[in-house]
Design a protein around this motif. Structure first.
Motif, PDB file in Angstrom:
ATOM      1  N   GLY A  82       0.536  -1.377   0.186  1.00  0.00           N
ATOM      2  CA  GLY A  82       0.011  -0.114  -0.067  1.00  0.00           C
ATOM      3  C   GLY A  82       0.997   1.266   0.009  1.00  0.00           C
ATOM      4  O   GLY A  82       0.478   2.015  -0.724  1.00  0.00           O
ATOM      5  N   LEU A  83       2.059   1.206   0.810  1.00  0.00           N
ATOM      6  CA  LEU A  83       2.698   2.425   0.867  1.00  0.00           C
ATOM      7  C   LEU A  83       3.454   2.685  -0.527  1.00  0.00           C
ATOM      8  O   LEU A  83       3.856   3.666  -0.763  1.00  0.00           O
ATOM      9  CB  LEU A  83       3.976   2.270   1.997  1.00  0.00           C
ATOM     10  N   LEU A  84       3.799   1.558  -1.264  1.00  0.00           N
ATOM     11  CA  LEU A  84       4.255   1.694  -2.459  1.00  0.00           C
ATOM     12  C   LEU A  84       3.427   2.121  -3.594  1.00  0.00           C
ATOM     13  O   LEU A  84       3.776   2.669  -4.593  1.00  0.00           O
ATOM     14  CB  LEU A  84       4.987   0.450  -3.004  1.00  0.00           C
ATOM     15  N   CYS A  85       2.300   1.512  -3.391  1.00  0.00           N
ATOM     16  CA  CYS A  85       1.183   1.876  -4.490  1.00  0.00           C
ATOM     17  C   CYS A  85       0.449   3.257  -4.219  1.00  0.00           C
ATOM     18  O   CYS A  85       0.203   3.863  -5.454  1.00  0.00           O
ATOM     19  CB  CYS A  85       0.127   0.756  -4.668  1.00  0.00           C
ATOM     20  N   SER A  86       0.393   3.660  -3.114  1.00  0.00           N
ATOM     21  CA  SER A  86      -0.299   4.748  -2.734  1.00  0.00           C
ATOM     22  C   SER A  86       0.088   6.067  -3.482  1.00  0.00           C
ATOM     23  O   SER A  86      -0.706   7.024  -3.941  1.00  0.00           O
ATOM     24  CB  SER A  86      -0.487   5.096  -1.389  1.00  0.00           C
ATOM     25  N   PRO A  87       1.358   6.264  -3.673  1.00  0.00           N
ATOM     26  CA  PRO A  87       1.989   7.325  -4.589  1.00  0.00           C
ATOM     27  C   PRO A  87       1.234   7.505  -5.837  1.00  0.00           C
ATOM     28  O   PRO A  87       1.067   8.550  -6.653  1.00  0.00           O
ATOM     29  CB  PRO A  87       3.427   7.316  -4.587  1.00  0.00           C
ATOM     30  N   LEU A  88       1.250   6.241  -6.454  1.00  0.00           N
ATOM     31  CA  LEU A  88       0.692   6.361  -7.725  1.00  0.00           C
ATOM     32  C   LEU A  88      -1.014   6.688  -7.865  1.00  0.00           C
ATOM     33  O   LEU A  88      -1.253   7.404  -8.845  1.00  0.00           O
ATOM     34  CB  LEU A  88       0.904   4.858  -8.287  1.00  0.00           C
ATOM     35  N   LEU A  89      -1.484   6.076  -6.787  1.00  0.00           N
ATOM     36  CA  LEU A  89      -3.033   6.610  -6.636  1.00  0.00           C
ATOM     37  C   LEU A  89      -2.902   8.097  -6.495  1.00  0.00           C
ATOM     38  O   LEU A  89      -3.954   8.787  -7.279  1.00  0.00           O
ATOM     39  CB  LEU A  89      -3.560   5.798  -5.505  1.00  0.00           C
ATOM     40  N   LEU A  90      -2.307   8.450  -5.563  1.00  0.00           N
ATOM     41  CA  LEU A  90      -2.407  10.065  -5.240  1.00  0.00           C
ATOM     42  C   LEU A  90      -2.084  10.821  -6.634  1.00  0.00           C
ATOM     43  O   LEU A  90      -2.743  11.894  -6.800  1.00  0.00           O
ATOM     44  CB  LEU A  90      -1.637  10.531  -4.176  1.00  0.00           C
ATOM     45  N   GLY A 135      -2.362   9.610  -9.519  1.00  0.00           N
ATOM     46  CA  GLY A 135      -3.428   9.489 -10.631  1.00  0.00           C
ATOM     47  C   GLY A 135      -4.580  10.538 -10.375  1.00  0.00           C
ATOM     48  O   GLY A 135      -5.026  11.094 -11.255  1.00  0.00           O
ATOM     49  N   ILE A 136      -4.891  10.863  -9.178  1.00  0.00           N
ATOM     50  CA  ILE A 136      -6.116  11.786  -8.535  1.00  0.00           C
ATOM     51  C   ILE A 136      -5.496  13.087  -9.153  1.00  0.00           C
ATOM     52  O   ILE A 136      -6.663  13.855  -9.497  1.00  0.00           O
ATOM     53  CB  ILE A 136      -6.224  11.696  -7.255  1.00  0.00           C
ATOM     54  N   GLU A 137      -4.404  13.375  -8.854  1.00  0.00           N
ATOM     55  CA  GLU A 137      -3.958  15.040  -9.238  1.00  0.00           C
ATOM     56  C   GLU A 137      -3.943  15.154 -10.549  1.00  0.00           C
ATOM     57  O   GLU A 137      -4.421  16.083 -11.274  1.00  0.00           O
ATOM     58  CB  GLU A 137      -2.634  15.105  -8.689  1.00  0.00           C
ATOM     59  N   ILE A 138      -3.466  14.216 -11.624  1.00  0.00           N
ATOM     60  CA  ILE A 138      -3.618  14.333 -13.016  1.00  0.00           C
ATOM     61  C   ILE A 138      -5.016  14.280 -13.207  1.00  0.00           C
ATOM     62  O   ILE A 138      -5.371  15.233 -14.366  1.00  0.00           O
ATOM     63  CB  ILE A 138      -2.660  13.005 -13.440  1.00  0.00           C
ATOM     64  N   ARG A 139      -5.741  13.814 -12.736  1.00  0.00           N
ATOM     65  CA  ARG A 139      -7.353  13.627 -13.605  1.00  0.00           C
ATOM     66  C   ARG A 139      -7.988  15.002 -12.632  1.00  0.00           C
ATOM     67  O   ARG A 139      -8.736  15.726 -13.761  1.00  0.00           O
ATOM     68  CB  ARG A 139      -7.977  12.488 -12.616  1.00  0.00           C
ATOM     69  N   TYR A 174       5.768  14.565  -4.980  1.00  0.00           N
ATOM     70  CA  TYR A 174       5.214  15.416  -6.261  1.00  0.00           C
ATOM     71  C   TYR A 174       3.829  15.593  -6.231  1.00  0.00           C
ATOM     72  O   TYR A 174       3.199  16.697  -6.638  1.00  0.00           O
ATOM     73  CB  TYR A 174       5.660  14.834  -7.293  1.00  0.00           C
ATOM     74  N   ALA A 175       2.944  14.376  -5.812  1.00  0.00           N
ATOM     75  CA  ALA A 175       1.520  14.452  -5.798  1.00  0.00           C
ATOM     76  C   ALA A 175       1.099  15.368  -4.559  1.00  0.00           C
ATOM     77  O   ALA A 175       0.315  16.353  -4.834  1.00  0.00           O
ATOM     78  CB  ALA A 175       1.088  13.193  -5.634  1.00  0.00           C
ATOM     79  N   GLU A 176       1.906  15.351  -3.492  1.00  0.00           N
ATOM     80  CA  GLU A 176       1.455  16.342  -2.508  1.00  0.00           C
ATOM     81  C   GLU A 176       1.818  17.714  -2.695  1.00  0.00           C
ATOM     82  O   GLU A 176       1.223  18.541  -2.439  1.00  0.00           O
ATOM     83  CB  GLU A 176       2.204  16.086  -1.052  1.00  0.00           C
ATOM     84  N   ARG A 177       2.940  18.044  -3.732  1.00  0.00           N
ATOM     85  CA  ARG A 177       3.200  19.261  -4.250  1.00  0.00           C
ATOM     86  C   ARG A 177       1.955  19.945  -4.985  1.00  0.00           C
ATOM     87  O   ARG A 177       1.613  21.092  -4.894  1.00  0.00           O
ATOM     88  CB  ARG A 177       4.359  19.277  -4.805  1.00  0.00           C
ATOM     89  N   LEU A 178       1.616  19.091  -5.906  1.00  0.00           N
ATOM     90  CA  LEU A 178       0.367  19.319  -6.826  1.00  0.00           C
ATOM     91  C   LEU A 178      -0.979  19.856  -6.102  1.00  0.00           C
ATOM     92  O   LEU A 178      -1.538  20.813  -6.201  1.00  0.00           O
ATOM     93  CB  LEU A 178       0.164  18.416  -7.705  1.00  0.00           C
ATOM     94  N   ARG A 179      -1.039  19.037  -4.948  1.00  0.00           N
ATOM     95  CA  ARG A 179      -2.204  19.322  -4.259  1.00  0.00           C
ATOM     96  C   ARG A 179      -1.965  20.604  -3.315  1.00  0.00           C
ATOM     97  O   ARG A 179      -2.903  21.383  -2.950  1.00  0.00           O
ATOM     98  CB  ARG A 179      -2.408  18.304  -3.174  1.00  0.00           C
ATOM     99  N   ASP A 180      -0.813  20.784  -2.593  1.00  0.00           N
ATOM    100  CA  ASP A 180      -0.494  21.970  -1.880  1.00  0.00           C
ATOM    101  C   ASP A 180       0.783  22.510  -2.226  1.00  0.00           C
ATOM    102  O   ASP A 180       2.043  22.037  -1.669  1.00  0.00           O
ATOM    103  CB  ASP A 180      -0.570  21.529  -0.427  1.00  0.00           C
ATOM    104  N   PRO A 181       1.085  23.417  -3.267  1.00  0.00           N
ATOM    105  CA  PRO A 181       2.453  24.037  -3.623  1.00  0.00           C
ATOM    106  C   PRO A 181       3.239  24.567  -2.729  1.00  0.00           C
ATOM    107  O   PRO A 181       4.507  24.653  -2.860  1.00  0.00           O
ATOM    108  CB  PRO A 181       1.896  25.145  -4.671  1.00  0.00           C
TER     109      PRO A 181
END
Length: 487
Positions: A392-400, A402-406, A451-458
């Motif tokens: 889950g820890l390895l896969c969750s960055p991909l999920l997050l 994906g959410i930001e790209i969408r 990077y996903a967290e940066r997209l959510r909160d610059p």
């Protein structure tokens, strides 16, 4: 048996790391400390210290990178992710070992009956887990996470992700030279340098030739690394302009040739499948493929238990391609089946360490099963709790991501992030076949999460110094901060 040079290299790596952190920018120092240790330090050789995990080519660079970043340079390394899902998974990853230790305090005894006499001879024993084992396992979990934490903070901006891919590209080109030499003369470099061969030599012979191994644990590890370097070079070629695009394109062709010569069917299949995606597909399609692969990786044990993985059909397809590869794959499936039966006896928290999760002869204690995939090792050792925490820890960055790209509809997305995501996803799939989870995998996962967290909160992270100078990206630097621009 490793020679004195092997142990000397392990002892000298902290000094090498110190030089890297004094002379290079922080991002490059982290990358070359961990990547250089993985590629150059001796496999198998380790220092077995009491109450702490073994100090080897994986743990020493990770510890030194973290200690020098936080201690020498006084850089902040947040210990918990910002996103609640990643935070819960990280805490679970560290503390899921507690119930494993608490439920495995009984020793496993192997005994044989002496003929018809009621006399039982004790032949071997696996000790039960104690509180001191809990401390050692938890420390190991923390060390494993150090590259992940560093990458989340310092390798998650678009500029530093470019540095990560560039490091993989340069390392792949450099490592191709000893790899080609071993393809020509047979794998001898580790024997010549460190005085021993790190694996079964028969595993290096394929198709009338040799598979290179250099200083890595197995030829499959080297092939997967060459695939990662190829992906990195392709991503850099797509993002580059002018003559640089041509140079990276030629380097990609060269690395693909080296990957082909590595004679690893799985890594070659990854290259044929994912390189066109990196070169041509949009960010949305790249992350969709990465998420699909992650879903397969995280649900594989459940699907395998339910008999939903068509192993016979897979073997039939493999037989049509290569009977030898089909035989090897069938052997893996057979071992998975018996190890799953063993894991089913303690499905939630697993059997713990000391090889208690393996199948052994009940009289002699000899191991009769050979686990290949990383997933079955984790599943048997830590059960569902430990497996879901790690995967889950390895896969969750991909999920997050994906959410930001969408959410952004694919706009304003770093061209490097999805390439790193595909490298990570391919490694997750490869972990179903091989034990190929290495520190670079955690670096990729941490980079994607940050990077996903940066997209959510610059404003989540702030930069205090420039990463590039000259003709590259130039960022303002406070007068009080110390310049670290030498390369």
């Amino acid at each position: 048996m490793p020679n004195a040079l092997a142990y000397l290299m392990l002892l000298l790596w902290p000094l090498v790391s110190l030089v890297l952190f004094r002379r290079l920018p922080l991002e490059r120092a982290i990358l070359w400390c961990i990547l250089g240790g993985y590629l150059l330090l001796p496999p198998v050789a380790e220092f077995d210290l009491p109450l702490v995990p073994d100090m080897d080519k994986f743990t020493i660079p990770a510890i030194m990178a973290f200690v020098l970043c936080a201690g020498l340079l006084h850089k902040k390394v947040p210990l918990l992710p910002h996103h609640p899902l990643a935070r819960v998974l990280m805490v679970l990853f560290v503390f899921a070992v507690v119930p494993t230790v608490l439920t495995n305090g009984d020793p496993i005894i192997f005994e044989v009956l002496a003929g018809s006499d009621p006399i039982v001879f004790l032949t071997d024993m696996l000790p039960g887990l104690r509180w001191r084992d809990l401390g050692s396992v938890m420390i190991n979990q923390v060390i494993v996470l150090m590259p992940f934490l560093l990458a989340r903070r310092y390798l998650s901006s678009p500029e530093s992700q470019k540095e990560l891919l560039l490091a993989l590209c340069i390392a792949g080109l450099a490592y191709s030279l000893p790899a080609l030499l071993e393809i020509r003369i047979s794998p001898q470099i580790n024997t010549m340098v460190y005085g021993f061969f790190q694996h079964d030599f028969a595993q290096t012979m394929r198709q009338g030739g040799f598979r290179p191994i250099v200083f890595l644990p197995h030829p499959l590890w080297l092939a997967l690394f060459m695939f990662s370097a190829l992906m990195a070079c392709t991503a850099l070629a797509r993002a580059a302009q002018g003559p640089r695009r041509l140079r990276f394109g030629l380097a990609s062709l060269y690395l693909f040739w080296v990957l082909f010569l590595c004679k690893s069917f799985a890594s070659l299949a990854y290259g044929l499948s994912f390189v066109p995606l990196v070169a041509l597909a949009s960010a949305r399609w790249q992350i969709r493929v990465a998420l699909a692969l992650a879903a397969v990786a995280i649900t594989y044990p459940m699907l395998r238990n339910l008999g939903l993985i068509p192993t016979e059909a897979i073997l039939a397809q493999a037989e049509a391609i290569s009977p030898a590869r089909a035989q090897s794959l069938g052997y893996r499936f057979d071992n998975e089946a018996i190890l799953l039966e063993r894991a089913a006896e303690k499905p939630w928290f697993g059997w713990g360490g000391w090889g208690r999760n393996l199948i052994r002869d009940m009289e002699t204690g000899a191991i009769v099963s050979i686990p290949d995939g990383h997933w079955i090792l984790v599943f048997g050792t830590f059960g569902w709790f430990g497996y879901l925490a790690e995967m889950g820890l390895l896969c969750s960055p991909l999920l997050l991501l994906g959410i930001e790209i969408r959410r952004r509809r694919g706009r304003d997305i770093s061209p490097y992030s999805t390439a790193i995501a595909l490298i990570l996803a391919a490694t997750l799939v490869d972990m179903l076949l091989n034990d190929t989870l290495v520190p670079m995998t955690w670096l990729c996962a941490g980079s994607i999460l940050g990077y996903a967290e940066r997209l959510r909160d610059p404003t989540l992270f702030t930069r205090s110094r420039p990463l590039f100078h000259g003709r590259q990206i130039l960022m303002p630097q406070p007068p009080s901060s110390r310049s670290r621009s030498r390369i």
